[in-house]
Scaffold this motif. Structure first.
Motif, PDB file in Angstrom:
ATOM      1  N   TYR A  40     -12.553  -8.581   2.878  1.00  0.00           N
ATOM      2  CA  TYR A  40     -11.679  -8.684   1.694  1.00  0.00           C
ATOM      3  C   TYR A  40     -12.429  -8.270   0.430  1.00  0.00           C
ATOM      4  N   ALA A  41     -13.704  -8.649   0.344  1.00  0.00           N
ATOM      5  CA  ALA A  41     -14.513  -8.215  -0.800  1.00  0.00           C
ATOM      6  C   ALA A  41     -14.651  -6.699  -0.820  1.00  0.00           C
ATOM      7  N   LEU A  42     -14.766  -6.115   0.375  1.00  0.00           N
ATOM      8  CA  LEU A  42     -14.883  -4.660   0.454  1.00  0.00           C
ATOM      9  C   LEU A  42     -13.604  -3.977  -0.013  1.00  0.00           C
ATOM     10  N   VAL A  43     -12.452  -4.574   0.354  1.00  0.00           N
ATOM     11  CA  VAL A  43     -11.182  -4.001  -0.117  1.00  0.00           C
ATOM     12  C   VAL A  43     -11.101  -4.070  -1.640  1.00  0.00           C
ATOM     13  N   PHE A  44     -11.589  -5.180  -2.195  1.00  0.00           N
ATOM     14  CA  PHE A  44     -11.617  -5.304  -3.658  1.00  0.00           C
ATOM     15  C   PHE A  44     -12.499  -4.224  -4.288  1.00  0.00           C
ATOM     16  N   GLY A  45     -13.665  -3.996  -3.661  1.00  0.00           N
ATOM     17  CA  GLY A  45     -14.551  -2.942  -4.168  1.00  0.00           C
ATOM     18  C   GLY A  45     -13.927  -1.569  -4.063  1.00  0.00           C
ATOM     19  N   LEU A  46     -13.195  -1.330  -2.979  1.00  0.00           N
ATOM     20  CA  LEU A  46     -12.542  -0.027  -2.824  1.00  0.00           C
ATOM     21  C   LEU A  46     -11.460   0.166  -3.877  1.00  0.00           C
ATOM     22  N   ILE A  47     -10.770  -0.939  -4.235  1.00  0.00           N
ATOM     23  CA  ILE A  47      -9.757  -0.840  -5.287  1.00  0.00           C
ATOM     24  C   ILE A  47     -10.421  -0.507  -6.621  1.00  0.00           C
ATOM     25  N   ILE A  48     -11.599  -1.120  -6.868  1.00  0.00           N
ATOM     26  CA  ILE A  48     -12.303  -0.823  -8.131  1.00  0.00           C
ATOM     27  C   ILE A  48     -12.748   0.638  -8.165  1.00  0.00           C
ATOM     28  N   LEU A  85      -9.650   4.239   4.137  1.00  0.00           N
ATOM     29  CA  LEU A  85     -10.524   3.124   4.529  1.00  0.00           C
ATOM     30  C   LEU A  85      -9.825   1.783   4.355  1.00  0.00           C
ATOM     31  N   THR A  86      -9.023   1.651   3.298  1.00  0.00           N
ATOM     32  CA  THR A  86      -8.303   0.396   3.092  1.00  0.00           C
ATOM     33  C   THR A  86      -7.286   0.142   4.203  1.00  0.00           C
ATOM     34  N   ILE A  87      -6.589   1.201   4.609  1.00  0.00           N
ATOM     35  CA  ILE A  87      -5.628   1.061   5.707  1.00  0.00           C
ATOM     36  C   ILE A  87      -6.337   0.612   6.986  1.00  0.00           C
ATOM     37  N   LEU A  88      -7.513   1.192   7.271  1.00  0.00           N
ATOM     38  CA  LEU A  88      -8.223   0.821   8.497  1.00  0.00           C
ATOM     39  C   LEU A  88      -8.719  -0.612   8.436  1.00  0.00           C
ATOM     40  N   ILE A  89      -9.196  -1.043   7.265  1.00  0.00           N
ATOM     41  CA  ILE A  89      -9.683  -2.421   7.154  1.00  0.00           C
ATOM     42  C   ILE A  89      -8.534  -3.416   7.314  1.00  0.00           C
ATOM     43  N   PHE A  90      -7.370  -3.079   6.763  1.00  0.00           N
ATOM     44  CA  PHE A  90      -6.236  -3.986   6.968  1.00  0.00           C
ATOM     45  C   PHE A  90      -5.752  -3.952   8.406  1.00  0.00           C
ATOM     46  N   ALA A  91      -5.938  -2.837   9.086  1.00  0.00           N
ATOM     47  CA  ALA A  91      -5.621  -2.792  10.512  1.00  0.00           C
ATOM     48  C   ALA A  91      -6.511  -3.755  11.282  1.00  0.00           C
ATOM     49  N   TYR A  92      -7.772  -3.884  10.867  1.00  0.00           N
ATOM     50  CA  TYR A  92      -8.628  -4.850  11.548  1.00  0.00           C
ATOM     51  C   TYR A  92      -8.261  -6.277  11.157  1.00  0.00           C
ATOM     52  N   LEU A  93      -7.957  -6.502   9.884  1.00  0.00           N
ATOM     53  CA  LEU A  93      -7.716  -7.881   9.444  1.00  0.00           C
ATOM     54  C   LEU A  93      -6.414  -8.442   9.992  1.00  0.00           C
ATOM     55  N   ASP A  94      -5.406  -7.568  10.176  1.00  0.00           N
ATOM     56  CA  ASP A  94      -4.129  -8.042  10.691  1.00  0.00           C
ATOM     57  C   ASP A  94      -4.014  -7.969  12.199  1.00  0.00           C
ATOM     58  N   ASN A  95      -5.024  -7.380  12.880  1.00  0.00           N
ATOM     59  CA  ASN A  95      -4.974  -7.132  14.318  1.00  0.00           C
ATOM     60  C   ASN A  95      -3.754  -6.305  14.710  1.00  0.00           C
ATOM     61  N   SER A  96      -3.282  -5.445  13.829  1.00  0.00           N
ATOM     62  CA  SER A  96      -2.149  -4.583  14.164  1.00  0.00           C
ATOM     63  C   SER A  96      -2.659  -3.146  14.135  1.00  0.00           C
ATOM     64  N   PHE A  97      -2.938  -2.634  15.334  1.00  0.00           N
ATOM     65  CA  PHE A  97      -3.696  -1.399  15.428  1.00  0.00           C
ATOM     66  C   PHE A  97      -2.840  -0.147  15.293  1.00  0.00           C
ATOM     67  N   TYR A  98      -1.541  -0.320  15.034  1.00  0.00           N
ATOM     68  CA  TYR A  98      -0.733   0.882  14.810  1.00  0.00           C
ATOM     69  C   TYR A  98      -1.074   1.537  13.482  1.00  0.00           C
ATOM     70  N   TYR A  99      -1.715   0.784  12.590  1.00  0.00           N
ATOM     71  CA  TYR A  99      -2.086   1.348  11.298  1.00  0.00           C
ATOM     72  C   TYR A  99      -3.143   2.440  11.423  1.00  0.00           C
ATOM     73  N   VAL A 100      -3.852   2.463  12.566  1.00  0.00           N
ATOM     74  CA  VAL A 100      -4.852   3.519  12.772  1.00  0.00           C
ATOM     75  C   VAL A 100      -4.166   4.885  12.825  1.00  0.00           C
ATOM     76  N   ASP A 101      -3.012   4.927  13.502  1.00  0.00           N
ATOM     77  CA  ASP A 101      -2.243   6.177  13.542  1.00  0.00           C
ATOM     78  C   ASP A 101      -1.738   6.547  12.155  1.00  0.00           C
ATOM     79  N   VAL A 102      -1.351   5.528  11.390  1.00  0.00           N
ATOM     80  CA  VAL A 102      -0.893   5.782  10.020  1.00  0.00           C
ATOM     81  C   VAL A 102      -2.007   6.417   9.199  1.00  0.00           C
ATOM     82  N   ALA A 103      -3.236   5.901   9.370  1.00  0.00           N
ATOM     83  CA  ALA A 103      -4.369   6.445   8.631  1.00  0.00           C
ATOM     84  C   ALA A 103      -4.635   7.891   9.025  1.00  0.00           C
ATOM     85  N   PHE A 104      -4.491   8.178  10.335  1.00  0.00           N
ATOM     86  CA  PHE A 104      -4.733   9.545  10.804  1.00  0.00           C
ATOM     87  C   PHE A 104      -3.730  10.522  10.195  1.00  0.00           C
ATOM     88  N   VAL A 105      -2.452  10.127  10.217  1.00  0.00           N
ATOM     89  CA  VAL A 105      -1.426  10.990   9.630  1.00  0.00           C
ATOM     90  C   VAL A 105      -1.635  11.133   8.122  1.00  0.00           C
TER      91      VAL A 105
END
Lengths: 133, 88
Positions: B7-15, B46-66
């Motif tokens: 979560y701290a990393l996501v905050f840093g990415l937003i900054i 990178l934010t999409i991939l980190i949220f894919a890990y935090l939510d355990n919903s791995f369909y977001y990986v395809d979203v990141a690729f597209v």
């Protein structure tokens, strides 16, 4: 085995925060450097390296073969896309005549030499190999 | 512990994205804005991939690729428009 399972998240966090450090360095370069070309340089290098390291860390965290393959594909895509985009931005900036920073100069003007060569057919000089002793 | 760090990393990415937006706002030429938007795109992936890990919903990986592919095509179209004056 249990020791490995305990250690892997820390290794992953090390990789992820190293990548975040490189992204931060790239943003500092993007804000501080004086020129389009130098900013593009900072973006192209630091962004590729930082993204690659964050993706390695996420691969260690995911630990699932399908998702690791997808992450590897994303890493390969970014590692090929970022240099291509950087090259195209440099070419576009040069063709548009974007001014460089003060005090910088250009060596080996490749595009102009190619244009000159296309306009004039290449004159081949006769070889003088045998006469030199 | 890993989740708090992410979560701290996501905050840093937003900054980082906000600093890039500052460059895109004050960039003297168009190409500065293109460079800044390219950096924001990478941070969003990178934010999409980190949220894919935090939510355990791995369909977001395809979203990141597209998203990567779409951003690449968009940047190519903008650069071709700037170079030649038309896209197609």
């Amino acid at each position: 085995m249990i020791f490995v399972q305990q250690v892997i998240p820390y290794v992953a966090l090390f990789f992820i925060f190293s990548g975040f450090f490189f992204l931060l360095v790239g943003v500092v370069g993007l804000l501080r450097l004086p020129d389009v070309y130098t900013r593009m340089h900072a973006m192209g290098k630091c962004d590729t390296l930082g993204t690659g390291m964050v993706l390695i860390g996420l691969m260690l965290l995911f630990a699932d073969i399908t998702n690791v393959t997808k992450l590897l594909l994303i890493a390969a895509m970014i590692a090929t896309i970022n240099p291509v985009v950087t090259h195209l931005i440099a070419k576009t900036a040069y063709n548009r005549g974007t001014p460089m920073a003060e005090g910088s100069f250009l060596i080996n003007d490749y595009v102009a030499s190619q244009r000159r060569r296309r306009r004039q057919p290449l004159v081949t000089e006769p070889e003088k190999g045998g006469d030199i002793c | 512990m890993v989740e708090i760090a992410l979560y701290a990393l996501v905050f840093g990415l937003i900054i980082i994205s906000l600093l890039s937006i500052a460059r895109a706002y004050s960039g003297p030429t168009v190409l500065d804005r293109v460079v800044a938007m390219n950096m924001i795109t990478t941070n969003v992936v990178l934010t999409i991939l980190i949220f894919a890990y935090l939510d355990n919903s791995f369909y977001y990986v395809d979203v990141a690729f597209v998203f990567v592919l779409g951003a690449f095509i968009g940047t190519l179209c903008i650069l071709k428009l700037l170079r030649e004056g038309h896209i197609l």
